[in-house]
Design a protein around this motif. Sequence first.
Motif, PDB file in Angstrom:
ATOM      1  N   ALA A   1       0.835  -1.206   0.000  1.00  0.00           N
ATOM      2  CA  ALA A   1       0.000   0.000   0.000  1.00  0.00           C
ATOM      3  C   ALA A   1       0.867   1.252   0.000  1.00  0.00           C
ATOM      4  CB  ALA A   1      -0.932  -0.009   1.214  1.00  0.00           C
ATOM      5  N   SER A   2       1.718   1.353  -1.014  1.00  0.00           N
ATOM      6  CA  SER A   2       2.588   2.518  -1.162  1.00  0.00           C
ATOM      7  C   SER A   2       1.785   3.695  -1.703  1.00  0.00           C
ATOM      8  CB  SER A   2       3.720   2.199  -2.139  1.00  0.00           C
ATOM      9  OG  SER A   2       3.203   1.942  -3.438  1.00  0.00           O
ATOM     10  N   VAL A   3       2.356   4.876  -1.605  1.00  0.00           N
ATOM     11  CA  VAL A   3       1.677   6.062  -2.128  1.00  0.00           C
ATOM     12  C   VAL A   3       1.400   5.903  -3.621  1.00  0.00           C
ATOM     13  CG1 VAL A   3       1.911   8.538  -2.573  1.00  0.00           C
ATOM     14  CG2 VAL A   3       2.633   7.605  -0.370  1.00  0.00           C
ATOM     15  N   ARG A   4       2.353   5.364  -4.355  1.00  0.00           N
ATOM     16  CA  ARG A   4       2.170   5.201  -5.802  1.00  0.00           C
ATOM     17  C   ARG A   4       1.052   4.214  -6.113  1.00  0.00           C
ATOM     18  NH1 ARG A   4       4.608   6.668 -10.141  1.00  0.00           N
ATOM     19  NH2 ARG A   4       6.376   7.561  -8.989  1.00  0.00           N
ATOM     20  N   ASN A   5       1.065   3.059  -5.440  1.00  0.00           N
ATOM     21  CA  ASN A   5       0.026   2.056  -5.703  1.00  0.00           C
ATOM     22  C   ASN A   5      -1.366   2.561  -5.329  1.00  0.00           C
ATOM     23  OD1 ASN A   5       1.794   0.176  -6.739  1.00  0.00           O
ATOM     24  ND2 ASN A   5       2.075  -0.912  -4.811  1.00  0.00           N
ATOM     25  N   VAL A   6      -1.436   3.270  -4.220  1.00  0.00           N
ATOM     26  CA  VAL A   6      -2.725   3.820  -3.784  1.00  0.00           C
ATOM     27  C   VAL A   6      -3.192   4.899  -4.760  1.00  0.00           C
ATOM     28  CG1 VAL A   6      -3.916   5.144  -1.991  1.00  0.00           C
ATOM     29  CG2 VAL A   6      -2.398   3.257  -1.354  1.00  0.00           C
TER      30      VAL A   6
END
Length: 208
Positions: A30-35
């Motif tokens: 749940a990284s910033v990029r994936n989110v």
Amino acid sequence: MPKIVDHEKQRKKVAEATWRVIQKMGLDQASVRNVADEAGLSVGSMRHYFTTHSELLSYAMKMVSDRVGNRITNIAFSGDLLSDIPLLVDEILPTDEEKRLEMEVWFAFVVKSLSDKDLAKHRMEVDDDLRTVFIKIMNELTVNNLALPDLDMEVEIERFYALIDGLAIHAVLRPKKVTADIMRRAVHRHLISICRPPSGQTQKKEQT
């Protein structure tokens, strides 16, 4: 004219995207990029809603418990405890797809909270709030002369809480086995085990 953005609505949208990422790929992904990808936003725009990754996770975790609390608040209770208690518990248990998503995400956060102080603080607050629910349930059963006499209230509070927690975990791990119907029947059976039998049944037993 500039577009007006509902800041809180967008925060909720991002939090829900976080839930979906956690459900599909696990909390570690749940990284910033994936989110941001899941929410259909740019990484840069995410900073308008959450200044840090930790803030995002804390908000997403809190939103799970807030939704459960809101559902409980909106229950139309009848005043009949033996009917109302299952209604209340039903809003905690993963009895439909939406609640199952919430519960899957919640348990992921619980594991993460063992090493994250911010998440641990909220997890303990929710634990205390839920324990209070079961304290109130047992107190109401006792005050209304529905609970069996001489129950060890401290044990019964923990037993009821543990039953609901255990059913929730099993429903997430084995949804085809531990269905909504099974959970509701288990709650009903537990209530029977700690409550006095209806007066008609008591009289019938005395006559025999």
